[in-house]
Design a protein around this motif. Structure first.
Motif, PDB file in Angstrom:
ATOM      1  N   ARG A 294      -6.654   5.165  -6.895  1.00  0.00           N
ATOM      2  CA  ARG A 294      -7.807   4.312  -6.652  1.00  0.00           C
ATOM      3  C   ARG A 294      -7.384   2.927  -6.151  1.00  0.00           C
ATOM      4  O   ARG A 294      -7.967   2.400  -5.218  1.00  0.00           O
ATOM      5  N   ASN A 295      -6.362   2.359  -6.777  1.00  0.00           N
ATOM      6  CA  ASN A 295      -5.893   1.041  -6.347  1.00  0.00           C
ATOM      7  C   ASN A 295      -5.360   1.074  -4.920  1.00  0.00           C
ATOM      8  O   ASN A 295      -5.575   0.144  -4.150  1.00  0.00           O
ATOM      9  N   ALA A 296      -4.649   2.144  -4.581  1.00  0.00           N
ATOM     10  CA  ALA A 296      -4.117   2.273  -3.225  1.00  0.00           C
ATOM     11  C   ALA A 296      -5.251   2.378  -2.216  1.00  0.00           C
ATOM     12  O   ALA A 296      -5.210   1.747  -1.152  1.00  0.00           O
ATOM     13  N   LEU A 297      -6.271   3.145  -2.544  1.00  0.00           N
ATOM     14  CA  LEU A 297      -7.407   3.298  -1.637  1.00  0.00           C
ATOM     15  C   LEU A 297      -8.177   1.988  -1.490  1.00  0.00           C
ATOM     16  O   LEU A 297      -8.564   1.603  -0.378  1.00  0.00           O
ATOM     17  N   LEU A 298      -8.374   1.268  -2.575  1.00  0.00           N
ATOM     18  CA  LEU A 298      -9.079  -0.017  -2.508  1.00  0.00           C
ATOM     19  C   LEU A 298      -8.303  -1.041  -1.679  1.00  0.00           C
ATOM     20  O   LEU A 298      -8.893  -1.772  -0.876  1.00  0.00           O
ATOM     21  N   LEU A 299      -7.003  -1.089  -1.868  1.00  0.00           N
ATOM     22  CA  LEU A 299      -6.184  -2.004  -1.080  1.00  0.00           C
ATOM     23  C   LEU A 299      -6.223  -1.625   0.395  1.00  0.00           C
ATOM     24  O   LEU A 299      -6.309  -2.492   1.265  1.00  0.00           O
ATOM     25  N   HIS A 300      -6.186  -0.338   0.672  1.00  0.00           N
ATOM     26  CA  HIS A 300      -6.254   0.147   2.054  1.00  0.00           C
ATOM     27  C   HIS A 300      -7.563  -0.291   2.705  1.00  0.00           C
ATOM     28  O   HIS A 300      -7.561  -0.820   3.823  1.00  0.00           O
ATOM     29  N   LEU A 301      -8.662  -0.099   2.031  1.00  0.00           N
ATOM     30  CA  LEU A 301      -9.971  -0.477   2.576  1.00  0.00           C
ATOM     31  C   LEU A 301     -10.109  -1.990   2.715  1.00  0.00           C
ATOM     32  O   LEU A 301     -10.659  -2.484   3.702  1.00  0.00           O
TER      33      LEU A 301
ATOM     34  N   ASN B 163       0.822  -1.199   0.000  1.00  0.00           N
ATOM     35  CA  ASN B 163       0.000   0.000   0.000  1.00  0.00           C
ATOM     36  C   ASN B 163       0.862   1.258   0.000  1.00  0.00           C
ATOM     37  O   ASN B 163       0.574   2.228  -0.711  1.00  0.00           O
ATOM     38  N   VAL B 164       1.922   1.260   0.775  1.00  0.00           N
ATOM     39  CA  VAL B 164       2.827   2.409   0.812  1.00  0.00           C
ATOM     40  C   VAL B 164       3.461   2.622  -0.556  1.00  0.00           C
ATOM     41  O   VAL B 164       3.552   3.757  -1.043  1.00  0.00           O
ATOM     42  N   ARG B 165       3.892   1.535  -1.191  1.00  0.00           N
ATOM     43  CA  ARG B 165       4.474   1.671  -2.531  1.00  0.00           C
ATOM     44  C   ARG B 165       3.456   2.222  -3.528  1.00  0.00           C
ATOM     45  O   ARG B 165       3.808   3.006  -4.406  1.00  0.00           O
ATOM     46  N   LEU B 166       2.192   1.827  -3.383  1.00  0.00           N
ATOM     47  CA  LEU B 166       1.163   2.360  -4.283  1.00  0.00           C
ATOM     48  C   LEU B 166       0.907   3.840  -4.023  1.00  0.00           C
ATOM     49  O   LEU B 166       0.730   4.617  -4.972  1.00  0.00           O
ATOM     50  N   TYR B 167       0.869   4.239  -2.757  1.00  0.00           N
ATOM     51  CA  TYR B 167       0.639   5.648  -2.450  1.00  0.00           C
ATOM     52  C   TYR B 167       1.793   6.526  -2.931  1.00  0.00           C
ATOM     53  O   TYR B 167       1.589   7.653  -3.354  1.00  0.00           O
ATOM     54  N   ILE B 168       3.006   6.007  -2.868  1.00  0.00           N
ATOM     55  CA  ILE B 168       4.169   6.770  -3.310  1.00  0.00           C
ATOM     56  C   ILE B 168       4.210   6.871  -4.834  1.00  0.00           C
ATOM     57  O   ILE B 168       4.597   7.898  -5.376  1.00  0.00           O
ATOM     58  N   GLY B 169       3.787   5.803  -5.510  1.00  0.00           N
ATOM     59  CA  GLY B 169       3.801   5.791  -6.973  1.00  0.00           C
ATOM     60  C   GLY B 169       2.823   6.791  -7.558  1.00  0.00           C
ATOM     61  O   GLY B 169       1.889   7.260  -6.911  1.00  0.00           O
ATOM     62  N   HIS B 170       3.048   7.098  -8.798  1.00  0.00           N
ATOM     63  CA  HIS B 170       2.198   8.078  -9.478  1.00  0.00           C
ATOM     64  C   HIS B 170       1.024   7.377 -10.154  1.00  0.00           C
ATOM     65  O   HIS B 170       1.176   6.355 -10.795  1.00  0.00           O
ATOM     66  N   GLY B 171      -0.162   7.950 -10.023  1.00  0.00           N
ATOM     67  CA  GLY B 171      -1.341   7.459 -10.713  1.00  0.00           C
ATOM     68  C   GLY B 171      -1.961   6.201 -10.139  1.00  0.00           C
ATOM     69  O   GLY B 171      -2.689   5.502 -10.824  1.00  0.00           O
ATOM     70  N   ALA B 172      -1.676   5.875  -8.878  1.00  0.00           N
ATOM     71  CA  ALA B 172      -2.221   4.653  -8.289  1.00  0.00           C
ATOM     72  C   ALA B 172      -3.217   4.985  -7.175  1.00  0.00           C
ATOM     73  O   ALA B 172      -3.376   4.222  -6.244  1.00  0.00           O
TER      74      ALA B 172
END
Length: 95
Positions: A41-48, A30-39
């Motif tokens: 929605r995927n980061a939020l879905l994984l978080h939830l 999740n941290v890698r997704l939040y740091i990456g660009h353009g991710a």
């Protein structure tokens, strides 16, 4: 009878450790997704999803009683300590 209780508590502890391992691996992802660009929605879905699974498992353990809940939480917290230590060591190796 006491042996059965110990086996049951150990099983819930192992379940908590398994959930903790999955939770903290997903947190790193999740941290890698939040740091990456353009991710976003995927980061939020994984978080939830990560939070929902943890809540569901702990709710099921709590319905079984106090001992299973505490054992699963202890397993979860053990995995937390291991993952924090692992992250700390990784940061020391690669600052």
């Amino acid at each position: 009878m006491i042996g059965l209780v110990v086996v049951r508590v150990l099983a819930y502890g192992a379940l908590g450790a398994l959930i903790g391992m999955a939770y903290f691996a997903a947190l790193a992802w999740n941290v890698r997704l939040y740091i990456g660009h353009g991710a976003g929605r995927n980061a939020l879905l994984l978080h939830l999803l990560r939070l929902a699974v943890a809540v569901a498992v702990f709710t099921l353990c709590a319905r079984q009683g106090a001992a299973p809940m505490l054992a699963s939480f202890a397993g979860f917290m053990a995995m937390r300590a291991i993952s924090v230590n692992h992250s700390r060591l990784a940061l020391q190796r690669n600052p």
